[in-house]
Scaffold this motif. Structure first.
Motif, PDB file in Angstrom:
ATOM      1  N   LEU A  61      38.559  55.502  62.398  1.00 24.24           N
ATOM      2  CA  LEU A  61      40.017  55.462  62.248  1.00 24.24           C
ATOM      3  C   LEU A  61      40.701  56.568  63.055  1.00 24.24           C
ATOM      4  O   LEU A  61      41.926  56.687  63.029  1.00 24.24           O
ATOM      5  CB  LEU A  61      40.400  55.565  60.770  1.00 24.24           C
ATOM      6  N   GLN A  62      39.926  57.387  63.767  1.00 20.75           N
ATOM      7  CA  GLN A  62      40.476  58.465  64.584  1.00 20.75           C
ATOM      8  C   GLN A  62      40.766  57.932  65.986  1.00 20.75           C
ATOM      9  O   GLN A  62      39.997  58.084  66.922  1.00 20.75           O
ATOM     10  CB  GLN A  62      39.474  59.625  64.645  1.00 20.75           C
ATOM     11  N   TRP A  63      41.919  57.273  66.128  1.00 16.01           N
ATOM     12  CA  TRP A  63      42.166  56.590  67.383  1.00 16.01           C
ATOM     13  C   TRP A  63      42.360  57.537  68.561  1.00 16.01           C
ATOM     14  O   TRP A  63      42.123  57.170  69.715  1.00 16.01           O
ATOM     15  CB  TRP A  63      43.320  55.606  67.271  1.00 16.01           C
ATOM     16  N   GLU A  64      42.770  58.773  68.315  1.00 17.69           N
ATOM     17  CA  GLU A  64      42.891  59.726  69.424  1.00 17.69           C
ATOM     18  C   GLU A  64      41.532  59.970  70.066  1.00 17.69           C
ATOM     19  O   GLU A  64      41.415  60.051  71.300  1.00 17.69           O
ATOM     20  CB  GLU A  64      43.481  61.055  68.934  1.00 17.69           C
ATOM     21  N   ARG A  65      40.474  60.067  69.229  1.00 19.72           N
ATOM     22  CA  ARG A  65      39.125  60.279  69.774  1.00 19.72           C
ATOM     23  C   ARG A  65      38.635  59.043  70.521  1.00 19.72           C
ATOM     24  O   ARG A  65      37.915  59.150  71.516  1.00 19.72           O
ATOM     25  CB  ARG A  65      38.155  60.623  68.638  1.00 19.72           C
ATOM     26  N   ILE A  66      39.006  57.876  70.022  1.00 19.73           N
ATOM     27  CA  ILE A  66      38.577  56.634  70.676  1.00 19.73           C
ATOM     28  C   ILE A  66      39.226  56.511  72.053  1.00 19.73           C
ATOM     29  O   ILE A  66      38.569  56.168  73.046  1.00 19.73           O
ATOM     30  CB  ILE A  66      38.918  55.433  69.784  1.00 19.73           C
ATOM     31  N   ILE A  67      40.508  56.819  72.140  1.00 22.41           N
ATOM     32  CA  ILE A  67      41.201  56.769  73.427  1.00 22.41           C
ATOM     33  C   ILE A  67      40.621  57.814  74.383  1.00 22.41           C
ATOM     34  O   ILE A  67      40.415  57.544  75.581  1.00 22.41           O
ATOM     35  CB  ILE A  67      42.716  56.965  73.235  1.00 22.41           C
ATOM     36  N   ALA A  68      40.328  58.997  73.863  1.00 19.41           N
ATOM     37  CA  ALA A  68      39.719  60.044  74.699  1.00 19.41           C
ATOM     38  C   ALA A  68      38.360  59.590  75.224  1.00 19.41           C
ATOM     39  O   ALA A  68      38.017  59.846  76.391  1.00 19.41           O
ATOM     40  CB  ALA A  68      39.575  61.336  73.898  1.00 19.41           C
ATOM     41  N   ALA A  69      37.583  58.901  74.377  1.00 18.71           N
ATOM     42  CA  ALA A  69      36.274  58.396  74.811  1.00 18.71           C
ATOM     43  C   ALA A  69      36.430  57.349  75.905  1.00 18.71           C
ATOM     44  O   ALA A  69      35.648  57.314  76.874  1.00 18.71           O
ATOM     45  CB  ALA A  69      35.521  57.814  73.620  1.00 18.71           C
ATOM     46  N   ALA A  70      37.432  56.486  75.775  1.00 19.85           N
ATOM     47  CA  ALA A  70      37.667  55.464  76.792  1.00 19.85           C
ATOM     48  C   ALA A  70      38.033  56.097  78.127  1.00 19.85           C
ATOM     49  O   ALA A  70      37.507  55.707  79.190  1.00 19.85           O
ATOM     50  CB  ALA A  70      38.770  54.515  76.330  1.00 19.85           C
ATOM     51  N   LYS A  71      38.902  57.079  78.104  1.00 20.97           N
ATOM     52  CA  LYS A  71      39.322  57.719  79.348  1.00 20.97           C
ATOM     53  C   LYS A  71      38.179  58.519  79.974  1.00 20.97           C
ATOM     54  O   LYS A  71      37.994  58.511  81.196  1.00 20.97           O
ATOM     55  CB  LYS A  71      40.528  58.619  79.083  1.00 20.97           C
ATOM     56  N   ALA A  72      37.374  59.181  79.132  1.00 17.00           N
ATOM     57  CA  ALA A  72      36.266  59.984  79.643  1.00 17.00           C
ATOM     58  C   ALA A  72      35.190  59.136  80.300  1.00 17.00           C
ATOM     59  O   ALA A  72      34.504  59.586  81.228  1.00 17.00           O
ATOM     60  CB  ALA A  72      35.666  60.820  78.519  1.00 17.00           C
ATOM     61  N   THR A  73      35.016  57.909  79.832  1.00 16.54           N
ATOM     62  CA  THR A  73      33.968  57.041  80.373  1.00 16.54           C
ATOM     63  C   THR A  73      34.475  56.076  81.429  1.00 16.54           C
ATOM     64  O   THR A  73      33.702  55.289  81.979  1.00 16.54           O
ATOM     65  CB  THR A  73      33.313  56.225  79.234  1.00 16.54           C
ATOM     66  N   GLY A  74      35.771  56.107  81.705  1.00 18.64           N
ATOM     67  CA  GLY A  74      36.323  55.243  82.737  1.00 18.64           C
ATOM     68  C   GLY A  74      36.559  53.810  82.295  1.00 18.64           C
ATOM     69  O   GLY A  74      36.685  52.908  83.140  1.00 18.64           O
ATOM     70  N   ALA A  75      36.637  53.582  80.989  1.00 19.19           N
ATOM     71  CA  ALA A  75      36.919  52.235  80.490  1.00 19.19           C
ATOM     72  C   ALA A  75      38.366  51.860  80.807  1.00 19.19           C
ATOM     73  O   ALA A  75      39.262  52.704  80.799  1.00 19.19           O
ATOM     74  CB  ALA A  75      36.667  52.168  78.990  1.00 19.19           C
TER      75      ALA A  75
END
Length: 663
Positions: A61-75
């Motif tokens: 439910l921590q969407w800030e971390r999910i968005i950060a993961a997407a940006k860090a991996t180039g998704a």
């Protein structure tokens, strides 16, 4: 088309999306919590990012971390699956702000349809029929009570921001309303962060029929027929099928067009489901708008089975800006499909969720993520643990046949071949439902389980004698496997004259049982169970089973042994029988009385008593929360509360004593 997407979910839906993405040459990124470090969905994806603790509020439910993961991996895009953040408009908007494509509808559509009260007001303006009820913003408990009294009982309280049966209670009489409302609000607040509810008339003999809709960014819309989801427990679906039995072409068209109208009203894009409650009056059926789920549904595979389509592929193509692959005139229904949700729970104990390890997890022959006669979608493997942090669903079993009768037969056979050991499941219960008169004859409504409870609960299809014979046969086969070639290590009971005997003791169905095995001089065996006449016992190892005969009964049994328990699976059903070693248990004393323990790991929500209070048998004493549901702990007998051992908010382990009760 996207080159890489992140899947902001876990379990079978994450595996499902990863499989389709792989087929489309799209790379995938998984996110995982502490509890899911070695989960199947992590392995299924090309990359994985840790996002926090085991509890959903600390990770998924921590969407800030999910968005950060997407940006860090180039998704380039995020697929939310279903549950968690899939219907969170703030998350959808944050994805857009971060330059990521949210694989789902726009935030405005989620907002319009995500709150049940507001969506019903919107549908009312659009002329869609609604169930009588209160959908207002004023949430004063006294007002809600007055509205319920005005509507007339029974009523249904539903979390406005909810879904999946969370924050939902049926109330039969006025004096029960306040307590049910408080429970709904707590559950809604914990599951969705919003305790607002609506109150509706509880429709008698209702069917739950939903329409799968799809829209694209070019203004195209289609409806992909209906699913009947009427078989429910705790307002959560158990079995889903498509098409709906008894549906006429005229009513199908009316419901489909109403669903598309609802989607158009909010400029919907992507996969969605418009759910209707269907009132049955004789042969007539009237439908009322219930809610719109702005996401892919758990039961979407039955729609895939009857249409031959991959709805996840449609989601990805639409999110990438492509038009819908087909138009309404291109869509056809092919055959019949049924989905069974296999859950870690004990149906005979009010569907209490279960935790534990999948010590045995054997599946029937199947295909995965494509159309076929038997399909399994899951996010677990043998040896994995089912934790208290997430939903109790283990897998979805989907079957397809030319007719409903063929699909029913395939479903029962596939369930019979599903062997799970290590925790309680609903597999056998599902077989009872499938073979019940109401389901077999398509006499469907949401009260089916209650109506058929005599044949659904506390069943013993295997029976003591067959279970004991299988356990004895398994013991003898294990002993033979350990025997050497010399005559002194033989374990076949041979005597030069006379008859040898051997006693076995078991626990079966909560009762102590005895069996007597006789080794006859000619090598034959006889088994007597609980004083019954000795009957011939014969067995041999078959292909993946024991071919067993006891008396006149012949059966193919598969037996898994864990500790002292033999888990017996047969075409008739399954049973567990415990071998009792009298010497090993000789020093064990009687169980201590007056103990009230946690049935599973979870959090203490509240106590309704204090030390010194006198209580009656069956009186609610405490409320626990586990697997996103509330569970009431009741007094097993009359007594006096001696001590409360925990406080509200405390996390407790399974078996922890919550309070002491003195006689």
């Amino acid at each position: 088309m996207f080159k890489k997407i992140l899947i902001a979910n876990r379990g079978e839906i994450a595996c499902r999306v990863a499989a389709t993405a792989c087929r489309m040459a799209i790379r995938t990124v998984a996110v995982y919590s502490d509890a899911d470090a070695h989960a199947k969905h992590v392995v299924a994806c090309d990359e994985a990012v840790h996002i926090g603790g085991s509890a959903p509020r600390e990770s998924y439910l921590q969407w800030e971390r999910i968005i950060a993961a997407a940006k860090a991996t180039g998704a380039e895009a995020i697929h939310p699956g279903y549950g968690f953040l899939s219907e969170n408009e703030a998350f959808a908007a944050a994805c857009a702000e971060a330059g990521l494509v949210f694989i789902g509808p726009p935030a405005s559509a989620i907002q319009a349809m995500g709150l049940k009260a507001e969506s019903k007001q919107l549908m009312e303006k659009a002329g869609v029929p609604l169930v009588p009820g209160y959908h207002g913003h004023d949430q004063d408990p006294a007002l809600l009570q007055r509205e319920a009294d005005r509507i007339g009982y029974p009523v249904l309280i539903k979390a406005s921001a909810g879904g999946g049966g969370k924050g939902m209670r049926a109330v039969e009489k006025s004096e029960d309303f306040a307590a049910a409302l408080a429970s709904c609000q707590r559950e809604a607040r914990n599951s969705f962060g919003d305790e607002a509810v609506l109150v509706e008339k509880y429709v008698l003999r209702p069917r739950h029929i939903e329409i799968q809709v799809f829209g694209d960014a070019h203004g195209n819309y289609v409806w992909l027929f209906e699913r009947d989801c009427s078989v429910q427990r705790r307002h959560q679906k158990v079995l889903e099928e498509a098409p709906a039995p008894g549906m006429t072409e005229a009513m199908r068209k009316r419901m489909g067009e109403a669903a598309v109208a609802a989607a158009r009203a909010v400029d919907y894009v992507g996969a969605g489901t418009v759910e209707f409650i269907v009132e049955q009056r004789g042969k007539e059926m009237n439908f009322f708008f219930m809610e719109m789920n702005t996401r892919l549904q758990v039961e979407h595979p039955v729609t895939e089975a009857i249409t031959g389509l991959d709805l996840v592929e449609w989601q990805l193509r639409v999110a990438a800006g492509q038009p819908l692959p087909l138009q309404q005139a291109d869509l056809r229904i092919h055959g019949h499909a049924i989905e069974a949700r296999i859950c870690a729970e004990n149906p005979d104990n009010n569907f209490l969720p279960a935790t534990g390890s999948l010590q045995v997890y054997r599946k029937p022959p199947h295909v995965e993520f494509e159309r076929g006669p038997v399909r399994i979608d899951d996010g677990v493997r043998e040896g994995d643990a089912i934790s208290p942090f997430y939903d109790s669903m283990i897998a979805k079993l989907i079957v397809h046949g030319a007719t409903r009768e063929e699909a029913l037969a395939r479903l029962d056979a596939a369930l019979a071949a599903t062997h799970i050991v290590g925790l309680a499941t609903n597999v056998q219960f599902l077989r009872y439902v499938v073979k019940s008169r109401s389901f077999a004859e398509a006499d469907l409504d949401t009260a089916l389980i209650q109506r058929e409870q005599a044949v659904l609960f506390d069943q013993q299809p295997v029976g003591l004698e067959l279970a004991a014979a299988a356990a004895v046969a398994k013991t003898l086969l294990d002993e033979q496997a350990l025997a050497g070639n010399d005559p002194f290590s033989r374990r076949d009971g041979w005597r030069s004259h006379g008859v040898a005997g051997r006693r076995f003791e078991f626990d079966f169905g909560g009762q102590h049982q005895k069996a007597e095995l006789r080794y006859l001089h000619d090598g034959a065996l006889q088994l007597a169970v609980n004083g019954s006449a000795p009957a011939p016992l014969a067995f041999r190892v078959g292909e993946g089973c024991i071919e067993l005969q006891h008396g006149e009964r012949r059966v193919r049994a598969v037996v898994y042994t864990t500790g002292e328990t033999d888990h017996v699976f047969t075409p008739q059903g399954a049973a567990a029988i415990v071998s009792v070693d009298l010497l090993a248990h000789a020093s064990e004393g009687a169980a201590e009385g007056g103990r009230l323990t946690a049935p599973m790991p979870g959090k203490v929500v509240s106590f309704s008593v204090k030390a010194g209070d006198k209580v009656a048998k069956g009186q609610p004493l405490a409320v626990m929360e586990a697997m996103k549901m509330e569970h009431t702990i009741a007094a097993p007998a009359d007594g006096t509360v001696a001590e409360l051992l925990y406080a509200p908010g405390d996390q407790v382990a399974e078996g922890a004593e919550l309070l002491k009760l003195a006689a």
